[in-house]
Design an enzyme around this catalytic site. Structure first.
Site, PDB file in Angstrom:
ATOM      1  N   THR A   8       0.844  -1.185   0.000  1.00  0.00           N
ATOM      2  CA  THR A   8       0.000   0.000   0.000  1.00  0.00           C
ATOM      3  C   THR A   8       0.882   1.238   0.000  1.00  0.00           C
ATOM      4  O   THR A   8       1.969   1.230   0.587  1.00  0.00           O
ATOM      5  CB  THR A   8      -0.948   0.037   1.221  1.00  0.00           C
ATOM      6  N   ASN A  10      -0.837   3.988   0.835  1.00  0.00           N
ATOM      7  CA  ASN A  10      -1.722   4.798   1.675  1.00  0.00           C
ATOM      8  C   ASN A  10      -1.112   4.849   3.085  1.00  0.00           C
ATOM      9  O   ASN A  10      -1.076   3.838   3.796  1.00  0.00           O
ATOM     10  CB  ASN A  10      -3.118   4.138   1.677  1.00  0.00           C
ATOM     11  N   LYS A  13      -3.305   3.620   6.047  1.00  0.00           N
ATOM     12  CA  LYS A  13      -3.399   2.161   6.158  1.00  0.00           C
ATOM     13  C   LYS A  13      -2.097   1.591   6.700  1.00  0.00           C
ATOM     14  O   LYS A  13      -2.097   0.707   7.555  1.00  0.00           O
ATOM     15  CB  LYS A  13      -3.632   1.547   4.772  1.00  0.00           C
ATOM     16  N   ASP A  70      -7.648  -5.131  -0.084  1.00  0.00           N
ATOM     17  CA  ASP A  70      -8.609  -4.307  -0.797  1.00  0.00           C
ATOM     18  C   ASP A  70      -9.759  -4.151   0.171  1.00  0.00           C
ATOM     19  O   ASP A  70     -10.182  -5.113   0.821  1.00  0.00           O
ATOM     20  CB  ASP A  70      -9.065  -4.950  -2.104  1.00  0.00           C
ATOM     21  N   PHE A 148      -9.528   8.092   8.392  1.00  0.00           N
ATOM     22  CA  PHE A 148      -9.509   8.526   6.992  1.00  0.00           C
ATOM     23  C   PHE A 148     -10.775   8.043   6.304  1.00  0.00           C
ATOM     24  O   PHE A 148     -11.614   7.364   6.908  1.00  0.00           O
ATOM     25  CB  PHE A 148      -8.256   7.992   6.273  1.00  0.00           C
ATOM     26  N   HIS A 176     -12.388  -3.764  10.435  1.00  0.00           N
ATOM     27  CA  HIS A 176     -12.351  -4.783   9.388  1.00  0.00           C
ATOM     28  C   HIS A 176     -10.911  -5.170   9.043  1.00  0.00           C
ATOM     29  O   HIS A 176     -10.587  -6.326   8.879  1.00  0.00           O
ATOM     30  CB  HIS A 176     -13.074  -4.247   8.146  1.00  0.00           C
ATOM     31  N   ARG A 177     -10.020  -4.150   8.982  1.00  0.00           N
ATOM     32  CA  ARG A 177      -8.626  -4.424   8.637  1.00  0.00           C
ATOM     33  C   ARG A 177      -7.957  -5.237   9.749  1.00  0.00           C
ATOM     34  O   ARG A 177      -7.228  -6.183   9.492  1.00  0.00           O
ATOM     35  CB  ARG A 177      -7.878  -3.088   8.431  1.00  0.00           C
TER      36      ARG A 177
HETATM   37  P1  IMP Z   1      -8.433   0.536  -1.520  1.00  0.00           P
HETATM   38  O1  IMP Z   1      -7.197   1.320  -1.219  1.00  0.00           O
HETATM   39  O2  IMP Z   1      -8.631   0.206  -2.943  1.00  0.00           O
HETATM   40  O3  IMP Z   1      -8.556  -0.658  -0.610  1.00  0.00           O
HETATM   41  O4  IMP Z   1      -9.635   1.524  -1.217  1.00  0.00           O
HETATM   42  C1  IMP Z   1     -10.206   1.534   0.003  1.00  0.00           C
HETATM   43  C2  IMP Z   1     -11.110   2.747   0.136  1.00  0.00           C
HETATM   44  O5  IMP Z   1     -12.189   2.340   0.974  1.00  0.00           O
HETATM   45  C3  IMP Z   1     -10.397   3.885   0.878  1.00  0.00           C
HETATM   46  O6  IMP Z   1      -9.839   4.804   0.006  1.00  0.00           O
HETATM   47  C4  IMP Z   1     -11.534   4.469   1.694  1.00  0.00           C
HETATM   48  O7  IMP Z   1     -12.281   5.349   0.902  1.00  0.00           O
HETATM   49  C5  IMP Z   1     -12.398   3.247   2.011  1.00  0.00           C
HETATM   50  N1  IMP Z   1     -11.949   2.621   3.287  1.00  0.00           N
HETATM   51  C6  IMP Z   1     -11.324   1.426   3.437  1.00  0.00           C
HETATM   52  N2  IMP Z   1     -11.034   1.199   4.733  1.00  0.00           N
HETATM   53  C7  IMP Z   1     -11.469   2.276   5.406  1.00  0.00           C
HETATM   54  C8  IMP Z   1     -11.426   2.633   6.784  1.00  0.00           C
HETATM   55  O8  IMP Z   1     -10.899   1.943   7.667  1.00  0.00           O
HETATM   56  N3  IMP Z   1     -11.988   3.814   7.075  1.00  0.00           N
HETATM   57  C9  IMP Z   1     -12.564   4.622   6.157  1.00  0.00           C
HETATM   58  N4  IMP Z   1     -12.607   4.364   4.857  1.00  0.00           N
HETATM   59  C10 IMP Z   1     -12.063   3.179   4.471  1.00  0.00           C
END
Ligand code: IMP
Length: 201
Positions: A8, A10, A13, A70, A148, A176-177
């Site tokens: 990631t 991010n 995360k 994801d 976030f 969830h994570r």
């Molecule tokens: P990914 O990076 O493709 O997994 O996109 C996940 C997206 O889902 C993030 O950019 C957030 O918009 C949303 N998301 C996933 N996990 C969270 C969380 O723990 N809090 C708030 N938004 C989340």
């Protein structure tokens, strides 16, 4: 010391993962440590497909055991949207939140869930995936400054505060994570000796 790459870029995360892992035997890297890497576009139709694709792609590039997630928000009354499109549901977090709130106007069912699927890839092979879910409710207007994404509008089951009103430690107890990562870590612990022999980690 085993280096594991969290696939990631991010930083939110990544901070959550670092806090959750907390093991002295594992050094966690993120894609920010591999500035030459460009993630492939997400083309899967499920969280699981996307997680597997991200883990595999980054594993091949970094040549390290890699895990990727994801994740996203499923809102029942919106036919589980934004789902896998959570990151692409608007131009920024505020815009995405406003879109969900607008689409929920007038609907009585405000139930929702965060879903996270983690895939582990070793030696160019996805070896397992794990799912974590946190059920909750979408409130009428954002509250809180932490976290976030959709955190300011999501109140997890059994709580009165949004994820954005909790500390990172509190969110990490139930998110969830955290749930998906707990399953992944249990698997790694159980299988570590087998993985060691098979993949020479
Ligand atoms: P990914 O990076 O493709 O997994 O996109 C996940 C997206 O889902 C993030 O950019 C957030 O918009 C949303 N998301 C996933 N996990 C969270 C969380 O723990 N809090 C708030 N938004 C989340």
């Amino acid at each position: 010391m085993t280096v594991i790459v969290a696939a990631t870029a991010n930083s939110h995360k990544f901070e959550e993962y670092k806090a959750l892992l907390g093991s002295e035997d594992v050094e966690l890297h993120s894609l920010l440590d591999y500035p030459g890497y460009t993630a492939a576009p997400e083309t899967g139709t499920t969280f699981k497909e996307n997680a597997a694709q991200k883990a595999l792609d980054a594993c091949k590039y970094c040549d390290r055991p890699t895990f990727a997630d994801d994740s996203g928000l499923e809102v029942t009354a919106l036919n589980n949207a934004p789902g896998i499109y959570s990151a692409r549901y608007g131009k920024d977090d505020a815009d995405r939140i406003n879109r969900v709130l607008r689409e929920l106007e007038g609907k009585s069912d405000r139930s929702a869930r965060f879903v996270c699927v983690i895939a582990i890839a070793i030696n160019g092979e996805v070896i397992e995936t794990f799912e974590g879910v946190m059920e909750g409710t979408i409130i009428e207007a954002p509250r809180g400054e932490n976290g976030f994404g959709y955190d300011p509008i999501f109140v997890p089951e059994g709580e009165s505060r949004t994820f954005a009103e909790m500390t990172q430690e509190e969110k990490n107890q139930i998110s969830h994570r955290a749930r998906a990562l707990k399953k992944a870590l249990e698997f790694i612990e159980d299988e570590m000796s087998v993985l060691d022999d098979e993949f020479d980690l």
